[in-house]
Scaffold this motif. Structure first.
Motif, PDB file in Angstrom:
ATOM      1  N   ILE A  73     -14.545  18.704  28.774  1.00  0.00           N
ATOM      2  CA  ILE A  73     -15.113  19.787  27.974  1.00  0.00           C
ATOM      3  C   ILE A  73     -16.405  19.330  27.304  1.00  0.00           C
ATOM      4  N   THR A  74     -16.411  18.113  26.768  1.00  0.00           N
ATOM      5  CA  THR A  74     -17.609  17.578  26.128  1.00  0.00           C
ATOM      6  C   THR A  74     -18.774  17.549  27.110  1.00  0.00           C
ATOM      7  N   GLU A  75     -18.513  17.142  28.339  1.00  0.00           N
ATOM      8  CA  GLU A  75     -19.559  17.083  29.361  1.00  0.00           C
ATOM      9  C   GLU A  75     -20.145  18.473  29.643  1.00  0.00           C
ATOM     10  N   VAL A  76     -19.308  19.496  29.640  1.00  0.00           N
ATOM     11  CA  VAL A  76     -19.754  20.844  30.002  1.00  0.00           C
ATOM     12  C   VAL A  76     -20.325  21.623  28.813  1.00  0.00           C
ATOM     13  N   LEU A  77     -19.717  21.506  27.640  1.00  0.00           N
ATOM     14  CA  LEU A  77     -20.059  22.384  26.520  1.00  0.00           C
ATOM     15  C   LEU A  77     -20.812  21.727  25.365  1.00  0.00           C
ATOM     16  N   ALA A  78     -21.140  20.466  25.464  1.00  0.00           N
ATOM     17  CA  ALA A  78     -21.727  19.738  24.332  1.00  0.00           C
ATOM     18  C   ALA A  78     -22.990  20.374  23.774  1.00  0.00           C
ATOM     19  N   ASP A  79     -23.784  21.019  24.597  1.00  0.00           N
ATOM     20  CA  ASP A  79     -25.047  21.589  24.138  1.00  0.00           C
ATOM     21  C   ASP A  79     -25.009  23.101  23.969  1.00  0.00           C
ATOM     22  N   SER A  80     -23.822  23.695  23.959  1.00  0.00           N
ATOM     23  CA  SER A  80     -23.743  25.168  23.978  1.00  0.00           C
ATOM     24  C   SER A  80     -23.377  25.805  22.636  1.00  0.00           C
ATOM     25  N   ASN A  81     -23.109  25.006  21.593  1.00  0.00           N
ATOM     26  CA  ASN A  81     -22.727  25.547  20.295  1.00  0.00           C
ATOM     27  C   ASN A  81     -21.590  26.570  20.425  1.00  0.00           C
ATOM     28  N   PRO A  82     -20.463  26.147  20.983  1.00  0.00           N
ATOM     29  CA  PRO A  82     -19.389  27.105  21.249  1.00  0.00           C
ATOM     30  C   PRO A  82     -18.555  27.456  20.020  1.00  0.00           C
ATOM     31  N   VAL A  83     -17.865  28.587  20.158  1.00  0.00           N
ATOM     32  CA  VAL A  83     -16.777  28.943  19.240  1.00  0.00           C
ATOM     33  C   VAL A  83     -15.498  28.623  19.989  1.00  0.00           C
ATOM     34  N   VAL A  84     -14.628  27.864  19.359  1.00  0.00           N
ATOM     35  CA  VAL A  84     -13.383  27.442  19.984  1.00  0.00           C
ATOM     36  C   VAL A  84     -12.236  28.188  19.308  1.00  0.00           C
ATOM     37  N   PHE A  85     -11.466  28.906  20.115  1.00  0.00           N
ATOM     38  CA  PHE A  85     -10.323  29.649  19.595  1.00  0.00           C
ATOM     39  C   PHE A  85      -9.029  29.035  20.085  1.00  0.00           C
ATOM     40  N   CYS A  86      -8.155  28.734  19.150  1.00  0.00           N
ATOM     41  CA  CYS A  86      -6.806  28.295  19.461  1.00  0.00           C
ATOM     42  C   CYS A  86      -5.932  29.540  19.561  1.00  0.00           C
ATOM     43  N   VAL A  87      -5.182  29.645  20.644  1.00  0.00           N
ATOM     44  CA  VAL A  87      -4.225  30.738  20.780  1.00  0.00           C
ATOM     45  C   VAL A  87      -2.938  30.289  20.089  1.00  0.00           C
ATOM     46  N   MET A  88      -2.604  30.986  19.012  1.00  0.00           N
ATOM     47  CA  MET A  88      -1.409  30.660  18.240  1.00  0.00           C
ATOM     48  C   MET A  88      -0.186  31.297  18.891  1.00  0.00           C
ATOM     49  N   ASN A  89       0.970  30.779  18.710  1.00  0.00           N
ATOM     50  CA  ASN A  89       1.320  29.523  18.085  1.00  0.00           C
ATOM     51  C   ASN A  89       1.316  28.392  19.108  1.00  0.00           C
ATOM     52  N   GLY A  90       1.434  28.751  20.362  1.00  0.00           N
ATOM     53  CA  GLY A  90       1.584  27.743  21.407  1.00  0.00           C
ATOM     54  C   GLY A  90       0.450  26.757  21.503  1.00  0.00           C
TER      55      GLY A  90
END
Length: 185
Positions: free
Chosen positions: A35-52
């Motif tokens: 993920i770091t290799e692909v998204l490091a320069d994209s300023n992403p929003v990361v969403f955790c799907v709760m609860n799993g």
């Protein structure tokens, strides 16, 4: 209540360990590097799907070596049952992701109905791109669509009812340190 709790304990005693804690932790580190290799320069929003997705997301975030915003959403089809029903939104995303890359972190890609609905929601709400990361991809031919695949996947598992590392059995054992399959399911 004690009879139900005894059943829950028995499920763990009889469960088959599919992936040990060490295997899961190594997979999380590998996914984090990808993920770091692909998204490091994209300023992403990361969403955790709760609860799993909670445990996977918490451990994965420490491997993402770049700036990001994190939040959560809560959509489910299971509601503490062992088979899925209609999608039910408990909490929609509260962080704006219009014209931004989004990374959805979830515990498992089973049939994919929940993940597919979340991806569609993000796309229609203005995300520039939607990426998905799952800890487990269940190996079977019942996916919501033939082309539904996670962009980043930790491990695959056989087509059984699994729990641990965020996945539950009737609301229990999300805290199990390993990926386990319920005997007979």
């Amino acid at each position: 209540m004690s009879a139900d709790l005894e059943h829950i304990r028995q499920v763990m005693r009889e469960a088959d360990c599919l992936h040990t804690e060490a295997e899961v932790e190594a997979a999380i580190a590998r996914v984090g590097a990808q993920i770091t290799e692909v998204l490091a320069d994209s300023n992403p929003v990361v969403f955790c799907v709760m609860n799993g997705g909670l445990i996977f997301a918490g451990k994965l975030l420490t491997h993402l070596q770049f700036p990001l915003e994190s939040s959560y959403l809560h959509a489910t089809r299971y509601r503490n049952q062992t088979s899925g029903g209609d999608l039910f939104w408990k909490a929609k995303p509260e962080v704006s992701f219009i014209d931004r890359d989004v990374l959805i972190i979830d515990d498992i890609l089973d049939e994919g109905h929940t993940l597919s609905a979340i991806i569609d929601f993000c796309k229609h709400a203005g995300a520039r791109a939607v990426h998905t990361a799952v800890l487990i991809d269940k190996d079977h031919d019942r996916k919501a669509s033939a082309d539904l695949k996670a962009d980043f996947c930790g491990l695959s598992c056989v087509d059984r009812y699994v729990f641990g590392y965020g996945m539950d059995y009737k609301g229990y054992w999300r805290n199990a340190a390993g990926i386990y399959a319920v005997k007979g399911l």
